[in-house]
Scaffold this active site. Sequence first.
Site, PDB file in Angstrom:
ATOM      1  N   LEU A  59       0.820  -1.210   0.000  1.00 21.21           N
ATOM      2  CA  LEU A  59       0.000   0.000   0.000  1.00 21.21           C
ATOM      3  C   LEU A  59       0.855   1.261   0.000  1.00 21.21           C
ATOM      4  CD1 LEU A  59      -2.791  -1.049   2.540  1.00 21.21           C
ATOM      5  CD2 LEU A  59      -3.025  -0.771   0.069  1.00 21.21           C
ATOM      6  N   GLY A  60       2.043   1.177   0.547  1.00 14.72           N
ATOM      7  CA  GLY A  60       2.893   2.365   0.537  1.00 14.72           C
ATOM      8  C   GLY A  60       3.930   2.308   1.641  1.00 14.72           C
ATOM      9  N   GLY A  62       6.219   5.127   4.189  1.00  9.80           N
ATOM     10  CA  GLY A  62       6.484   6.500   4.601  1.00  9.80           C
ATOM     11  C   GLY A  62       7.722   6.530   5.469  1.00  9.80           C
ATOM     12  N   GLY A  65       7.123   3.872   8.484  1.00  8.71           N
ATOM     13  CA  GLY A  65       6.878   2.442   8.326  1.00  8.71           C
ATOM     14  C   GLY A  65       6.413   2.045   6.941  1.00  8.71           C
ATOM     15  N   VAL A  67       3.492  -0.062   4.789  1.00  8.07           N
ATOM     16  CA  VAL A  67       2.091  -0.464   4.944  1.00  8.07           C
ATOM     17  C   VAL A  67       1.724  -1.451   3.829  1.00  8.07           C
ATOM     18  CG1 VAL A  67      -0.288   0.347   5.190  1.00  8.07           C
ATOM     19  CG2 VAL A  67       1.597   1.824   5.898  1.00  8.07           C
ATOM     20  N   LYS A  83       0.712  -1.858   9.255  1.00  7.86           N
ATOM     21  CA  LYS A  83       1.790  -0.866   9.202  1.00  7.86           C
ATOM     22  C   LYS A  83       2.902  -1.311  10.145  1.00  7.86           C
ATOM     23  CE  LYS A  83       2.757   4.047   9.747  1.00  7.86           C
ATOM     24  NZ  LYS A  83       2.178   5.386   9.775  1.00  7.86           N
ATOM     25  N   ASP A 170       0.266  15.712  12.733  1.00 11.56           N
ATOM     26  CA  ASP A 170       0.646  15.497  11.325  1.00 11.56           C
ATOM     27  C   ASP A 170      -0.601  15.478  10.424  1.00 11.56           C
ATOM     28  OD1 ASP A 170       2.494  15.310   9.315  1.00 11.56           O
ATOM     29  OD2 ASP A 170       2.845  13.159   9.533  1.00 11.56           O
TER      30      ASP A 170
HETATM   31  N1  LIG Z   1      -5.194   2.015   6.982  1.00 10.05           N
HETATM   32  C1  LIG Z   1      -4.708   2.171   5.749  1.00 10.05           C
HETATM   33  N2  LIG Z   1      -5.359   1.681   4.679  1.00 10.05           N
HETATM   34  C2  LIG Z   1      -4.878   1.858   3.426  1.00 10.05           C
HETATM   35  N3  LIG Z   1      -3.720   2.510   3.145  1.00 10.05           N
HETATM   36  C3  LIG Z   1      -3.015   3.000   4.178  1.00 10.05           C
HETATM   37  C4  LIG Z   1      -3.465   2.873   5.523  1.00 10.05           C
HETATM   38  N4  LIG Z   1      -2.562   3.483   6.338  1.00 10.05           N
HETATM   39  C5  LIG Z   1      -1.605   3.982   5.534  1.00 10.05           C
HETATM   40  N5  LIG Z   1      -1.856   3.696   4.241  1.00 10.05           N
HETATM   41  C6  LIG Z   1      -1.033   4.099   3.080  1.00 10.05           C
HETATM   42  O1  LIG Z   1       0.311   3.669   3.283  1.00 10.05           O
HETATM   43  C7  LIG Z   1       1.235   4.679   2.909  1.00 10.05           C
HETATM   44  C8  LIG Z   1       2.198   5.002   4.060  1.00 10.05           C
HETATM   45  O2  LIG Z   1       1.423   5.276   5.201  1.00 10.05           O
HETATM   46  P1  LIG Z   1       1.750   6.395   6.272  1.00 10.05           P
HETATM   47  O3  LIG Z   1       1.656   7.737   5.608  1.00 10.05           O
HETATM   48  O4  LIG Z   1       0.868   6.174   7.439  1.00 10.05           O
HETATM   49  O5  LIG Z   1       3.216   6.061   6.631  1.00 10.05           O
HETATM   50  P2  LIG Z   1       4.217   7.014   7.400  1.00 10.05           P
HETATM   51  O6  LIG Z   1       5.505   6.269   7.524  1.00 10.05           O
HETATM   52  O7  LIG Z   1       3.601   7.457   8.683  1.00 10.05           O
HETATM   53  O8  LIG Z   1       4.296   8.232   6.398  1.00 10.05           O
HETATM   54  P3  LIG Z   1       4.808   9.697   6.637  1.00 10.05           P
HETATM   55  O9  LIG Z   1       6.175   9.711   6.042  1.00 10.05           O
HETATM   56  O10 LIG Z   1       3.830  10.550   5.860  1.00 10.05           O
HETATM   57  O11 LIG Z   1       4.762   9.980   8.092  1.00 10.05           O
HETATM   58  C9  LIG Z   1       0.428   5.879   2.444  1.00 10.05           C
HETATM   59  O12 LIG Z   1       0.360   5.857   1.039  1.00 10.05           O
HETATM   60  C10 LIG Z   1      -0.945   5.637   3.020  1.00 10.05           C
HETATM   61  O13 LIG Z   1      -1.950   6.171   2.194  1.00 10.05           O
END
Ligand SMILES: Nc1ncnc2c1ncn2[C@@H]1O[C@H](COP(=O)(O)OP(=O)(O)OP(=O)(O)O)[C@@H](O)[C@H]1O
Length: 341
Positions: A59-60, A62, A65, A67, A83, A170
């Site tokens: 899913l991605g 960041g 972490g 996901v 995540k 955030d």
């Molecule tokens: N519950 C979810 N369902 C679907 N996609 C998700 C979910 N949580 C996160 N994602 C997707 O996963 C990817 C990374 O998530 P997230 O932004 O929470 O990570 P992060 O490490 O906190 O990022 P950042 O660098 O913005 O702090 C994003 O594209 C987000 O849209």
Amino acid sequence: MTPAGTVMMPPCAPHLMFCRGRGRGRAHAAAAPHTVMSPPPCSSDGRLKLSDFEWVADLGEGASGVVTKVRLRGTTTTLFALKVAHYPAPDAGKDHDEVLRRATGSPHLVRCHAILRGDANQPACLLELMDAGSLARVRGALPEPALAEVATRCVAGLAHLHARGVAHLDIKPDNILATSQGDAKIGDLSVSRILPPPAACTNRSRSRVSIAVGTTAYMSPERFAPNAQAGPRGACAADIWSLGVTVLELFLGHRPILPAEERPSWKMLRDAICEGEPPSVPENAAAASEELRRFVEACLHKDPRRRATAAQLLDHPFVASRDLQASRQALREIIRDTMQA
Ligand SMILES: Nc1ncnc2c1ncn2[C@@H]1O[C@H](COP(=O)(O)OP(=O)(O)OP(=O)(O)O)[C@@H](O)[C@H]1O
């Protein structure tokens, strides 16, 4: 805490069917695709582990972490977002668990069903799957009725967090996640902070938290100070500024702080945010209602003490007087169009 170290979150949606049995796949025979259970189904030995889930799709990723979309082994319909943090967080770990615990109970916050631990003891959050991704995917400007609906849900989600002593820190379009059913919720509590209760704020050093975290473009002026800290009220006010920037960005279809084509450095953003006028709905934006203009203004005061609180914004006409049916329908359509694009 279960024997395996799994932190289970209390249920928030009693209308969903829960797994009471211990066997895999017994969770929800009649579940619709993408139905999320709360609390999550149990594994065969009653203790939930990462190995109970299988990868379905990425899913991605960041800063904090990775996901992935996962499925409980042995089921076809029980999908979650998992995540897994990049690193263990020995100090912040307990706080993070507490943040997630306090966030439960609001339909406007992405639900965390359980916190598992990865191989290196890093936290792994089993999340409600938001299958339409984030609102940052929306191309162009959001029509005002849809924007009013998004703003309402964000204000309600923030009001829940703030009333429980948590600042999100955030808020941005990337962290507002949507479902194909037309729902939108605040996600990503990875930098959120537990706030001391206002009554305990007599000792200055113990009553302040760091607010120098988050995403620069959405940070309020006071967060750029060296070692920026705030008490409970100030930390919540920081979220309100980020909400104002987010709403404005979704209205304009581009970031409001500097010209859309620039990829600004930290210093450019700091100068624009700290020294410029607060961003606002442009005078020539004929499509903007007076309610939207006032809502953005109420969020974007440079002095945090002048910003509206989330509780006050719940009563703001942009939120409280919106046409419920029209705004929900508009949001559903935008999400559907974005998924099809
Ligand atoms: N519950 C979810 N369902 C679907 N996609 C998700 C979910 N949580 C996160 N994602 C997707 O996963 C990817 C990374 O998530 P997230 O932004 O929470 O990570 P992060 O490490 O906190 O990022 P950042 O660098 O913005 O702090 C994003 O594209 C987000 O849209």
